[in-house]
Design a protein around this motif. Structure first.
Motif, PDB file in Angstrom:
ATOM      1  N   THR A  30     -49.457 -21.521 -29.193  1.00  0.00           N
ATOM      2  CA  THR A  30     -50.303 -22.668 -29.144  1.00  0.00           C
ATOM      3  C   THR A  30     -50.684 -23.254 -30.575  1.00  0.00           C
ATOM      4  OG1 THR A  30     -52.324 -21.543 -29.365  1.00  0.00           O
ATOM      5  CG2 THR A  30     -51.554 -21.608 -26.992  1.00  0.00           C
ATOM      6  N   ASP A  31     -51.067 -24.580 -30.404  1.00  0.00           N
ATOM      7  CA  ASP A  31     -51.586 -25.224 -31.644  1.00  0.00           C
ATOM      8  C   ASP A  31     -52.780 -24.745 -31.930  1.00  0.00           C
ATOM      9  OD1 ASP A  31     -53.335 -26.486 -29.840  1.00  0.00           O
ATOM     10  OD2 ASP A  31     -52.248 -28.479 -29.715  1.00  0.00           O
ATOM     11  N   LYS A  59     -47.475 -24.575 -26.801  1.00  0.00           N
ATOM     12  CA  LYS A  59     -46.503 -25.540 -27.486  1.00  0.00           C
ATOM     13  C   LYS A  59     -45.282 -24.574 -27.108  1.00  0.00           C
ATOM     14  CE  LYS A  59     -48.619 -28.861 -29.272  1.00  0.00           C
ATOM     15  NZ  LYS A  59     -48.487 -29.757 -28.888  1.00  0.00           N
ATOM     16  N   ASP A  78     -47.998 -28.811 -23.672  1.00  0.00           N
ATOM     17  CA  ASP A  78     -49.104 -29.473 -24.217  1.00  0.00           C
ATOM     18  C   ASP A  78     -50.484 -29.409 -23.310  1.00  0.00           C
ATOM     19  OD1 ASP A  78     -47.633 -30.217 -26.459  1.00  0.00           O
ATOM     20  OD2 ASP A  78     -46.889 -31.615 -25.115  1.00  0.00           O
ATOM     21  N   ASP A 104     -50.575 -22.234 -36.377  1.00  0.00           N
ATOM     22  CA  ASP A 104     -50.798 -22.036 -34.946  1.00  0.00           C
ATOM     23  C   ASP A 104     -51.075 -20.392 -34.566  1.00  0.00           C
ATOM     24  OD1 ASP A 104     -48.123 -20.539 -35.210  1.00  0.00           O
ATOM     25  OD2 ASP A 104     -47.129 -22.250 -34.581  1.00  0.00           O
TER      26      ASP A 104
END
Length: 162
Positions: A16-17, A23, A42, A102
């Motif tokens: 993930t961000d 992601k 997203d 991330d």
């Protein structure tokens, strides 16, 4: 709602961000969650959050990640169709040039020992959160349990998976 289970050799992997938006999701994540790649990409990772998951566990998770530390935790996730599955998760910040860029998570099947303890504990924690005490009450309950056992959170979690 039915429980589905990871196989002994199956691992769910995601990235993930910094805001927790997905992601990357591996094929097993897609299969277990019931969502397509497009439905996950997203989107906030909490798209699979189960209502029986205590908020205090996510408080601990974000405290650790913000401090650039990994965390191990047991998590119950909700599938798109309402089914659910338990995982033993390791969430790690990816650090580049001293900065978190991330988060990477690998989840596997929880042990039988963990499943004899964690669901009941999580019910207690959620109950504490719902009866007016919020996360503060569930955190106190968890800390009291750890103190009574004479172990840290990490020691407690590891002892259940071992």
């Amino acid at each position: 709602m039915a429980e589905i289970r990871l196989g002994d050799e199956e691992y769910i992997v995601s990235k993930t961000d910094l805001k927790g938006n997905i992601k990357h999701a591996n094929d097993i994540f897609i299969k277990m969650s019931g969502y397509s790649v497009d439905e996950l990409k997203d989107k906030p990772h909490n798209i699979i959050r189960h209502p029986d998951m205590p908020k205090v566990v996510f408080k601990l998770l974000w405290e650790r990640l913000t401090a650039k530390k990994e965390i191990f935790a047991y998590v119950v996730n909700k599938c798109k169709n309402g089914d659910y599955y338990w995982v033993f998760a390791n969430v790690t910040p990816t650090i580049s040039h001293g900065q978190v860029v991330d988060y990477h998570s690998v989840r596997r099947k929880p042990s039988q020992k963990a499943m004899s303890v964690i669901p009941n504990l999580y019910r207690e924690l959620v109950q504490k959160e719902k009866t007016g005490g919020g996360v503060t009450a569930s955190e106190k309950h968890l800390n009291d349990l750890l103190k009574e056992k004479g172990v840290s959170y990490d020691q407690f979690i590891a002892s259940l998976q071992g």
